[in-house]
Design a protein around this motif. Structure first.
Motif, short mmCIF file in Angstrom:
data_model
loop_
_atom_site.label_atom_id
_atom_site.label_comp_id
_atom_site.label_asym_id
_atom_site.label_seq_id
_atom_site.Cartn_x
_atom_site.Cartn_y
_atom_site.Cartn_z
N SER A 289 -2.38 -6.13 6.10
CA SER A 289 -2.42 -5.67 4.72
C SER A 289 -1.29 -6.29 3.90
O SER A 289 -1.50 -6.78 2.78
CB SER A 289 -2.33 -4.15 4.68
OG SER A 289 -2.31 -3.65 3.35
N SER B 262 -8.25 -5.49 2.50
CA SER B 262 -7.62 -5.74 3.79
C SER B 262 -8.34 -4.91 4.84
O SER B 262 -8.39 -3.68 4.74
CB SER B 262 -6.13 -5.36 3.77
OG SER B 262 -5.53 -5.66 5.02
N TYR B 263 -8.90 -5.60 5.82
CA TYR B 263 -9.71 -4.94 6.84
C TYR B 263 -9.28 -5.43 8.22
O TYR B 263 -9.19 -6.63 8.46
CB TYR B 263 -11.19 -5.26 6.61
CG TYR B 263 -12.13 -4.68 7.64
CD1 TYR B 263 -12.50 -3.34 7.59
CD2 TYR B 263 -12.64 -5.47 8.66
CE1 TYR B 263 -13.35 -2.80 8.54
CE2 TYR B 263 -13.50 -4.95 9.62
CZ TYR B 263 -13.86 -3.60 9.55
OH TYR B 263 -14.70 -3.07 10.49
N GLN C 39 -7.49 -6.66 11.59
CA GLN C 39 -6.32 -7.50 11.86
C GLN C 39 -6.74 -8.81 12.52
O GLN C 39 -7.86 -8.95 12.99
CB GLN C 39 -5.30 -6.81 12.77
CG GLN C 39 -5.65 -5.55 13.47
CD GLN C 39 -6.81 -5.56 14.43
OE1 GLN C 39 -7.10 -6.56 15.07
NE2 GLN C 39 -7.49 -4.45 14.55
N HIS D 76 2.76 1.68 5.93
CA HIS D 76 3.03 0.73 4.85
C HIS D 76 4.47 0.89 4.34
O HIS D 76 5.14 -0.12 4.06
CB HIS D 76 2.04 0.94 3.69
CG HIS D 76 0.75 0.22 3.86
ND1 HIS D 76 -0.29 0.72 4.61
CD2 HIS D 76 0.32 -0.99 3.38
CE1 HIS D 76 -1.31 -0.13 4.58
NE2 HIS D 76 -0.97 -1.18 3.85
N CYS E 133 -2.90 -3.73 11.70
CA CYS E 133 -3.71 -3.60 10.48
C CYS E 133 -2.81 -3.61 9.24
O CYS E 133 -3.16 -4.22 8.21
CB CYS E 133 -4.53 -2.33 10.51
SG CYS E 133 -5.91 -2.34 11.68
N VAL E 134 -1.66 -2.96 9.33
CA VAL E 134 -0.76 -2.90 8.17
C VAL E 134 -0.02 -4.23 7.99
O VAL E 134 0.22 -4.66 6.86
CB VAL E 134 0.21 -1.71 8.31
CG1 VAL E 134 1.21 -1.69 7.16
CG2 VAL E 134 -0.58 -0.40 8.32
N VAL F 84 -3.93 -4.26 -3.19
CA VAL F 84 -4.59 -4.38 -1.89
C VAL F 84 -5.37 -3.10 -1.62
O VAL F 84 -4.77 -2.02 -1.54
CB VAL F 84 -3.58 -4.64 -0.75
CG1 VAL F 84 -4.31 -4.75 0.59
CG2 VAL F 84 -2.78 -5.90 -1.03
N ARG G 260 -2.09 -9.87 3.29
CA ARG G 260 -3.11 -10.02 2.25
C ARG G 260 -2.50 -9.80 0.86
O ARG G 260 -2.93 -10.41 -0.12
CB ARG G 260 -4.25 -9.03 2.47
CG ARG G 260 -5.02 -9.22 3.77
CD ARG G 260 -5.95 -10.39 3.73
NE ARG G 260 -6.99 -10.23 2.72
CZ ARG G 260 -7.80 -11.22 2.32
NH1 ARG G 260 -7.66 -12.43 2.83
NH2 ARG G 260 -8.73 -10.99 1.41
N PHE H 212 -6.71 -1.18 0.93
CA PHE H 212 -6.60 -1.04 2.38
C PHE H 212 -7.50 0.07 2.90
O PHE H 212 -8.21 -0.09 3.88
CB PHE H 212 -5.14 -0.76 2.76
CG PHE H 212 -4.93 -0.55 4.24
CD1 PHE H 212 -4.73 -1.63 5.09
CD2 PHE H 212 -4.93 0.73 4.78
CE1 PHE H 212 -4.54 -1.44 6.45
CE2 PHE H 212 -4.75 0.93 6.14
CZ PHE H 212 -4.55 -0.16 6.98
N PHE I 299 -0.46 -0.96 -2.72
CA PHE I 299 -1.33 -0.79 -1.56
C PHE I 299 -2.06 0.54 -1.70
O PHE I 299 -1.43 1.60 -1.77
CB PHE I 299 -0.51 -0.80 -0.26
CG PHE I 299 0.20 -2.10 -0.01
CD1 PHE I 299 -0.47 -3.18 0.55
CD2 PHE I 299 1.53 -2.26 -0.35
CE1 PHE I 299 0.17 -4.39 0.77
CE2 PHE I 299 2.19 -3.46 -0.13
CZ PHE I 299 1.51 -4.53 0.43
N THR J 261 -4.15 3.12 0.10
CA THR J 261 -4.43 3.44 1.50
C THR J 261 -5.51 4.49 1.68
O THR J 261 -5.79 4.90 2.81
CB THR J 261 -3.14 3.91 2.22
OG1 THR J 261 -2.76 5.20 1.70
CG2 THR J 261 -2.01 2.92 2.03
#
Length: 338
Positions: A158, A282-283, A285, A182, A154-155, A254, A161, A256, A231, A233
């Motif tokens: 991110s 960002s969602y 993966q 991250h 997922c990161v 982003v 993205r 996230f 980012f 989070t």
């Protein structure tokens, strides 16, 4: 096989269910570790009242069997390999999948087992069956760290993205588990600097050993340096406002962290226009993100950083204790081992 099912708030039972049969293009994995994230904690606490649920979506395991057709393909892990496992279902047919964005596949996730359990990963069990393309070899990694493949992917997604480039200045808003990841990956990709913004004193202290260039608290928000990419989070309107103040002209933000019941946030259209900012989400993966995450686990590059994020380990027989701790305490990852 044994499978943990959350049946009501504060209640979990271990059921005996059949070991799944393996089709030609499937793989059977004997689970070695399952990380508990916010979702499992919310299910156990009653904040996400979906019952009965076979949860657990962050897992690693040993390949137990490979379907006949899959076994003939290059790159499919072999029996005995330690793998990190992608439990996301992708239909492959919707517009998102067909355009290469399977992270936002339109098909519903999960299903219902014969025992009535709603499957949300169903990784809190001794075995899982998945498509052959959903297992990724990780060499001799610690199984508890290999179970971090899903959040790592997922990161990776991110950062992709956010178009992170070597030499970028990075700011991360939020110093929770995903903030730590991250930070680890921004360092790995040779960001020029990484600054963390966190209002909570305990979390600020906890992230300092990971060596960000600066940790900014609530009294220093006016001092956040400009960043090429920010980012966010956590799901917070204030966090997004912080990102808008921190991002450099022409930079990227982003989003996230997200929550369907999170507070609304304002994105000032003229400011985004005038400063040529990119604001993106960002969602989840994609398969390419899994490949990168698995290689990071295999290489051992992040081992020291990831080890700090294992809060505790419990055997499957003590899954109730593990879920309770995840639901009620501040943790990074509580891991259930099988």
């Amino acid at each position: 096989m044994r499978s943990a099912v959350i049946t009501a708030p504060g209640q979990v039972e271990i059921r005996d269910v059949p070991v799944p049969d393996v089709g030609d293009m499937e793989v059977l994995v004997r689970v070695t570790a399952c990380g508990l994230c916010t979702m499992e904690g919310n299910l156990y606490a009653g904040r996400m009242p979906v019952y009965p649920t076979a949860a657990g979506h962050e897992i690693s395991g040993r390949v137990e069997a490979v379907g006949a057709a899959a076994a003939q393909l290059e790159d499919v892990p072999a029996v005995g390999d330690l793998v990190t496992v992608d439990l996301l279902t992708r239909c492959g047919a919707c517009r998102s999948c067909r355009s290469g964005q399977s992270a936002i596949c339109a098909s519903p996730q999960g299903g219902v087992r014969p025992d009535g359990a709603i499957t949300m990963g169903a990784g809190l069990a001794e075995y899982v069956r998945v498509p052959a393309g959903h297992v990724w070899s990780v060499g001799d990694a610690d199984p508890a760290l290999a179970a971090m493949g899903e959040p790592l992917a997922c990161v990776v997604h991110s950062l992709r993205r956010g178009a992170l480039r070597e030499g970028d200045r990075v700011t991360i808003v939020g110093a929770g588990y995903m903030g730590h990841l991250h930070l680890a990956l921004a360092r790995h990709h040779q960001a020029r600097s990484v600054v963390v913004v966190e209002l909570d004193e305990e979390r600020r202290t906890a992230i300092e050993p990971a060596e960000p260039d600066a940790v900014i608290g609530p009294d220093q928000l006016d001092e956040v340096p400009r960043a090429d990419v920010v980012f966010v989070t956590i799901a917070s309107g204030a966090a997004i406002a912080t990102a808008l103040a921190a991002v450099a002209d022409g930079g990227r933000i982003v989003l996230f962290g997200g929550s369907p019941d999170g507070p609304p946030a304002e994105v000032p259209g003229y400011e985004v226009h005038r400063r040529q900012l990119t604001v993106t989400g960002s969602y989840s993966q994609e398969p390419a993100d899994w490949r990168a995450a698995a290689e990071l686990l295999r290489s051992g590059t992040l081992t020291e950083r990831l080890q700090r994020l294992v809060t505790a380990r419990y055997p499957l027989d003590e899954v109730a204790t593990a879920l309770k701790r995840t639901a009620e305490e501040r943790v990074y990852r509580v891991v259930v081992t099988c």
